[in-house]
Motif scaffolding. Structure first.
Motif, mmCIF file in Angstrom:
data_model
loop_
_atom_site.group_PDB
_atom_site.id
_atom_site.type_symbol
_atom_site.label_atom_id
_atom_site.label_comp_id
_atom_site.label_asym_id
_atom_site.label_seq_id
_atom_site.Cartn_x
_atom_site.Cartn_y
_atom_site.Cartn_z
ATOM 1 N N LEU A 139 0.833 -1.201 0.000
ATOM 2 C CA LEU A 139 0.000 0.000 0.000
ATOM 3 C C LEU A 139 0.870 1.254 0.000
ATOM 4 C CD1 LEU A 139 -2.815 -1.069 2.503
ATOM 5 C CD2 LEU A 139 -2.993 -0.794 0.021
ATOM 6 N N GLN A 140 1.966 1.179 0.765
ATOM 7 C CA GLN A 140 2.869 2.321 0.783
ATOM 8 C C GLN A 140 3.447 2.570 -0.607
ATOM 9 O OE1 GLN A 140 6.150 1.817 3.423
ATOM 10 N NE2 GLN A 140 6.903 3.924 3.198
ATOM 11 N N PHE A 141 3.796 1.489 -1.345
ATOM 12 C CA PHE A 141 4.314 1.634 -2.713
ATOM 13 C C PHE A 141 3.273 2.274 -3.620
ATOM 14 C CE2 PHE A 141 4.735 -0.094 -7.008
ATOM 15 C CZ PHE A 141 6.014 0.318 -7.329
ATOM 16 N N LEU A 142 2.010 1.850 -3.436
ATOM 17 C CA LEU A 142 0.953 2.413 -4.280
ATOM 18 C C LEU A 142 0.748 3.889 -3.978
ATOM 19 C CD1 LEU A 142 -1.680 -0.485 -4.255
ATOM 20 C CD2 LEU A 142 -0.196 0.189 -6.130
ATOM 21 N N PRO A 165 2.704 7.866 -7.513
ATOM 22 C CA PRO A 165 2.700 9.118 -8.302
ATOM 23 C C PRO A 165 3.955 9.953 -8.070
ATOM 24 C CG PRO A 165 0.538 8.726 -7.373
ATOM 25 C CD PRO A 165 1.447 7.724 -6.729
ATOM 26 N N ALA A 166 4.337 10.093 -6.794
ATOM 27 C CA ALA A 166 5.542 10.887 -6.519
ATOM 28 C C ALA A 166 6.779 10.220 -7.124
ATOM 29 C CB ALA A 166 5.705 11.054 -5.003
ATOM 30 N N ARG A 167 6.848 8.883 -7.041
ATOM 31 C CA ARG A 167 7.990 8.163 -7.611
ATOM 32 C C ARG A 167 8.058 8.354 -9.132
ATOM 33 N NH1 ARG A 167 10.655 3.609 -5.486
ATOM 34 N NH2 ARG A 167 9.033 3.460 -3.884
ATOM 35 N N LEU A 168 6.870 8.310 -9.765
ATOM 36 C CA LEU A 168 6.837 8.486 -11.218
ATOM 37 C C LEU A 168 7.264 9.894 -11.622
ATOM 38 C CD1 LEU A 168 3.567 6.536 -12.170
ATOM 39 C CD2 LEU A 168 5.936 5.767 -12.376
ATOM 40 N N ASN A 169 6.808 10.899 -10.850
ATOM 41 C CA ASN A 169 7.212 12.278 -11.151
ATOM 42 C C ASN A 169 8.720 12.456 -11.009
ATOM 43 O OD1 ASN A 169 4.740 13.466 -11.857
ATOM 44 N ND2 ASN A 169 4.118 13.624 -9.707
ATOM 45 N N ALA A 180 2.390 -1.959 -10.620
ATOM 46 C CA ALA A 180 1.178 -1.541 -9.892
ATOM 47 C C ALA A 180 -0.056 -1.464 -10.775
ATOM 48 C CB ALA A 180 1.420 -0.181 -9.242
ATOM 49 N N ARG A 181 0.092 -1.624 -12.079
ATOM 50 C CA ARG A 181 -1.042 -1.407 -12.977
ATOM 51 C C ARG A 181 -2.164 -2.402 -12.744
ATOM 52 N NH1 ARG A 181 0.528 -1.092 -19.160
ATOM 53 N NH2 ARG A 181 1.317 -3.161 -18.601
ATOM 54 N N CYS A 182 -1.839 -3.650 -12.537
ATOM 55 C CA CYS A 182 -2.877 -4.670 -12.343
ATOM 56 C C CYS A 182 -3.640 -4.444 -11.029
ATOM 57 C CB CYS A 182 -2.256 -6.061 -12.350
ATOM 58 S SG CYS A 182 -1.525 -6.507 -13.937
ATOM 59 N N MET A 207 -12.553 1.598 -5.776
ATOM 60 C CA MET A 207 -12.361 2.338 -4.528
ATOM 61 C C MET A 207 -11.849 3.739 -4.861
ATOM 62 S SD MET A 207 -10.594 -0.504 -2.065
ATOM 63 C CE MET A 207 -11.430 -2.059 -1.699
ATOM 64 N N PRO A 208 -12.389 4.758 -4.200
ATOM 65 C CA PRO A 208 -12.016 6.146 -4.538
ATOM 66 C C PRO A 208 -10.527 6.410 -4.376
ATOM 67 C CG PRO A 208 -13.995 6.101 -3.189
ATOM 68 C CD PRO A 208 -13.480 4.705 -3.197
ATOM 69 N N SER A 209 -9.943 5.900 -3.292
ATOM 70 C CA SER A 209 -8.519 6.188 -3.079
ATOM 71 C C SER A 209 -7.664 5.587 -4.190
ATOM 72 C CB SER A 209 -8.091 5.640 -1.707
ATOM 73 O OG SER A 209 -8.341 4.226 -1.646
ATOM 74 N N PHE A 210 -7.937 4.354 -4.531
ATOM 75 C CA PHE A 210 -7.182 3.710 -5.614
ATOM 76 C C PHE A 210 -7.480 4.343 -6.961
ATOM 77 C CE2 PHE A 210 -7.049 0.430 -2.328
ATOM 78 C CZ PHE A 210 -5.725 0.045 -2.384
ATOM 79 N N ARG A 211 -8.751 4.835 -7.138
ATOM 80 C CA ARG A 211 -9.100 5.507 -8.381
ATOM 81 C C ARG A 211 -8.256 6.770 -8.542
ATOM 82 N NH1 ARG A 211 -11.156 4.939 -13.243
ATOM 83 N NH2 ARG A 211 -12.832 3.626 -12.399
ATOM 84 N N GLY A 212 -8.081 7.517 -7.461
ATOM 85 C CA GLY A 212 -7.270 8.734 -7.542
ATOM 86 C C GLY A 212 -5.824 8.431 -7.903
ATOM 87 N N ILE A 213 -5.271 7.401 -7.250
ATOM 88 C CA ILE A 213 -3.887 7.023 -7.576
ATOM 89 C C ILE A 213 -3.774 6.610 -9.047
ATOM 90 C CG2 ILE A 213 -2.057 5.367 -7.075
ATOM 91 C CD1 ILE A 213 -3.094 5.273 -4.198
#
Length: 755
Positions: free
Chosen positions: A168-171, A175-179, A197-199, A207-213
């Motif tokens: 969960l921490q990786f997920l 976004p920050a890691r990708l930036n 993480a794509r799958c 889920m809203p939180s995962f949708r935002g990520i």
């Protein structure tokens, strides 16, 4: 103890290894005694029940002695006793030897057993200690298992929760890691993290939180894909960057066909620049390095991780570029006209072929490598033609040097040296050419293992196309010197004809066999295809030598004949003065004949001639004083006399041996000089037959013929031939004479000796 004491006594008397034969006999007797075979196992033998068998288990001494007393005499009993005593002593000696030989073994075995007892005792202590330690470890392990038995399930649960929290921490940090990767242009790490993480994001997108990520990651990856496309379209990107861009875009689900088209288009633009550079500057080294490497590099990059549908496009792309590149290669090879150093061309072709063969692994089924091999084969064939042309030019230049040397008066008798020099120059040049061509078949050359270079190149290319063709060229060009016309045999010096005839004869006897043997050994010619046999080449060389020698005889004969013809035609034989000297032309004939004899003798052997008579130089007396000549020159010459004389002359010719003036010449000095003299005297005879002579004219002919007889007989194989022709000349002059009054023979001799 008794045995040991006996062994001790043996120790002091008999060396153990002094008699190996005795030791073998002892061993065999012991084996026999104990019933052992050669392998050392007990032999199964049937037990003997005979009580008289001294070696059997049922032996009875009383029965044995009674039998001996009954069957044997006293002498036999004594002999038997002495034999048995010897056997007992032998067995006793063998027993002592056996104890001695095994005494050291017994001592060694005792020491070994004692040492083993000590070692086993120490080992038992160590095993006891190890057993106690293992028991303690087992007890401690059981105690730990019992203590943690209740907390095992709780620990497993906490471990799972920890793993989940890390994911969960990786997920959440994705976004920050990708930036961060986008800022650092670490595109490969960004794509790898997103693929991990794509799958999961797709699975929990409700889920809203995962949708935002997921949305944030999608926006970032879209920016990354845009930067990759821009980098892909950038013309300044290296091939490695392009390959990385293609791989990353394929992982981002970009259309493979579109990427393939773009990649090939970009690669084509880069290779177009390379090809234009090659067209501007065609240099061998840069040519093979740049062009071959570009084609190979394009195939390598384009064949990584592409869909099957791109194979066709890649093959078409590579074939198109390869066709243009091959045309440039062939143009460059055609410009390579020099034959000085063949190693540069062979190394360039080897590098070119090696780079193209790498395409076979990258693009299986591509026709590019085979087309490259065909270019190498054509280059090798063209090279052989160039070397053949160079050898022919060298041969003509060598003949030009020989002609200049022959024209120098100081080298007029240097024919043998010129022949040796010419032959060595030609042979050394041919060896040099073979060494240069042999580079095509060197072991370190990649294309040398191709079927063409193992078979056809060696047999049809080098042997037939180069060596055999050059030998035939020598023979054919030599025969062309015999086709020149003219009274003096054309512009070819006679000495050159003689030298070439000897050269062709040497080729027939040894040189051709040596050259072809050398070629077969160097190139390991495999005669799978028909080749020209050595005998055919030798026959052609001998034919050329024969034709040249015949032409030499004809030319030299015509030169002397020209002098004789002019001397006869330009003189008034009717009103000439009384002869006092030999004419200068006759001296010139003898001088030229002597010079020819020296010239031919330097190149050919003497030959066989018939035995000469002791008065060969004086034969003119007997010839010209014969009954036939007396009738011709009789003072009572009447009109009817010539009829009788002609009749006698014709009858004499019928029974004379026919002389073939232009018969083939043998390869020796005597035969050559005989042919030249026959032509010269025959010309002299025909010129005399069409002239009219006075008395002094006939006498001059007598003097000239006698002078020729004095010197020419020693050059021919049969002196009778000279006698006959000179007799015919004098006889023809007498027939054409208005006042046939011959000169006294003594006067003729005085004039000739004074001349």
């Amino acid at each position: 103890a008794h045995l040991i004491s006996k062994a001790g006594s043996v120790i002091t008397t008999t060396p153990p290894d002094s008699d190996p034969t005795g030791r073998r006999r002892v061993h065999s007797m012991l084996k026999l005694y104990y019933g052992l075979n050669e392998e050392g196992t007990a032999a199964e033998q049937a037990e003997s029940l005979d009580p008289c068998d001294i070696n059997g288990p049922h032996f009875d001494p009383e029965v044995y002695l009674n039998k001996l007393r009954k069957d044997c005499s006293l002498c036999e009993l004594m002999d038997h006793e002495s034999c048995m005593v010897k056997q007992i002593r032998s067995l006793d000696s063998d027993m002592q030897t056996l104890v001695y030989e095994n005494y050291n073994k017994f001592i060694s075995a005792t020491d070994t057993i004692r040492k083993m007892k000590n070692d086993f005792k120490k080992m038992e202590d160590e095993m006891d200690c190890l057993s106690a330690n293992m028991a303690a470890i087992t007890e401690f392990s059981a105690r730990i298992s019992g203590t943690l038995q209740d907390q095992h399930a709780q620990i497993t649960k906490l471990s799972g929760v920890h793993t989940l929290l890390r994911k969960l921490q990786f997920l959440f940090e994705l976004p920050a890691r990708l930036n961060k990767c986008l800022e650092l242009q670490a595109y490969a790490q960004a794509v790898s993290a997103h693929r991990r993480a794509r799958c999961v994001l797709q699975q929990y997108s409700h889920m809203p939180s995962f949708r935002g990520i997921q949305d944030d990651c999608h926006v970032i990856m879209e920016q990354l894909a845009q930067q990759l496309r821009q980098k892909f379209r950038d013309g300044g990107s290296s091939a490695k960057d392009l390959s990385e861009c293609v791989e990353l875009l394929l992982q981002l689900d970009e259309p493979a066909e579109e990427l393939c088209d773009k990649f090939l288009s970009h690669a084509q633009s880069r290779l177009e620049a390379d090809l234009q550079g090659l067209e501007a500057e065609l240099k061998d080294s840069a040519f093979t390095d740049t062009g071959g490497g570009s084609v190979q590099k394009t195939s390598e990059l384009a064949s990584k991780n592409i869909p099957e549908m791109a194979n066709g496009k890649l093959h078409v792309f590579v074939d198109t570029l390869a066709a243009r590149y091959f045309s440039l290669v062939e143009r460059r090879i055609q410009e390579e006209k020099g034959v000085g150093d063949n190693s540069l061309l062979v190394r360039a072709l080897d590098r070119f072929h090696r780079r193209l063969q790498a395409i076979t692994k990258l693009l299986p089924g591509s026709a590019v490598p085979s087309h490259g091999t065909e270019i190498v084969v054509r280059a090798a064939r063209e090279r052989i033609k160039q070397y053949l042309s160079a050898l022919q030019t060298f041969y003509h230049d060598s003949l030009t040097d020989v002609r200049q040397a022959l024209a120098a008066p100081r080298l007029a008798v240097g024919g043998a040296k010129l022949l040796t020099s010419l032959s060595n120059f030609i042979l050394n040049q041919l060896k040099s050419v073979l060494a240069s061509v042999h580079l095509f078949t060197a072991k370190d050359i990649t294309f040398s293992n191709k079927p063409y270079f193992k078979g056809e190149f060696c047999s049809q290319g080098v042997r037939e196309g180069l060596v055999v063709s050059f030998i035939k060229f020598i023979c054919q060009s030599s025969r062309q010197y015999c086709e020149s016309a003219g009274d003096r045999g054309g512009s070819t010096p006679p000495a050159l004809l003689l030298l070439l005839s000897r050269l062709c004869l040497d080729y027939e006897t040894s040189t051709i066999s040596y050259i072809l043997t050398l070629t077969d050994e160097q190139f390991l010619v495999q005669h799978h295809t028909p080749v020209t046999p050595v005998t055919a080449l030798c026959a052609e060389a001998r034919e050329a030598a024969q034709k040249l020698l015949n032409h030499y005889v004809k030319v030299q004969g015509l030169i002397i004949s020209q002098m004789l013809r002019k001397s006869v035609e330009t003189r008034d034989w009717v009103n000439t003065i009384e002869p006092r000297n030999v004419r200068a032309v006759m001296k010139r004939v003898v001088e030229d004949t002597t010079s020819i004899d020296v010239q031919v003798g330097l190149l050919y052997e003497e030959g066989v001639r018939k035995a000469h008579s002791s008065d060969s130089s004086k034969r003119t007396f007997s010839v010209y004083s014969s009954s036939r000549q007396q009738i011709r020159y009789a003072p009572s010459y009447t009109p009817s006399a010539p009829m009788d004389t002609n009749l006698l002359s014709n009858i004499h010719k019928l029974f004379s041996e026919r002389i073939d003036i232009f018969s083939p010449v043998e390869f020796n000095k005597v035969s050559v000089l005989t042919g030249i003299i026959k032509i010269s005297l025959k010309t002299f005879l025909e010129c005399v037959r069409i002239r009219t002579f006075g008395r002094y004219g006939l006498q001059q002919i007598q003097v000239d013929c006698h002078y020729l007889q004095m010197y020419l007989w020693r050059f021919v194989s049969d002196e009778n031939l000279v006698h006959f022709l000179l007799d015919e000349i004098v006889g023809s002059a007498a027939h054409r004479c208005l006042d046939p009054s011959p000169m006294e023979q003594s006067v003729i001799e005085v004039i000739c000796e004074r001349g």
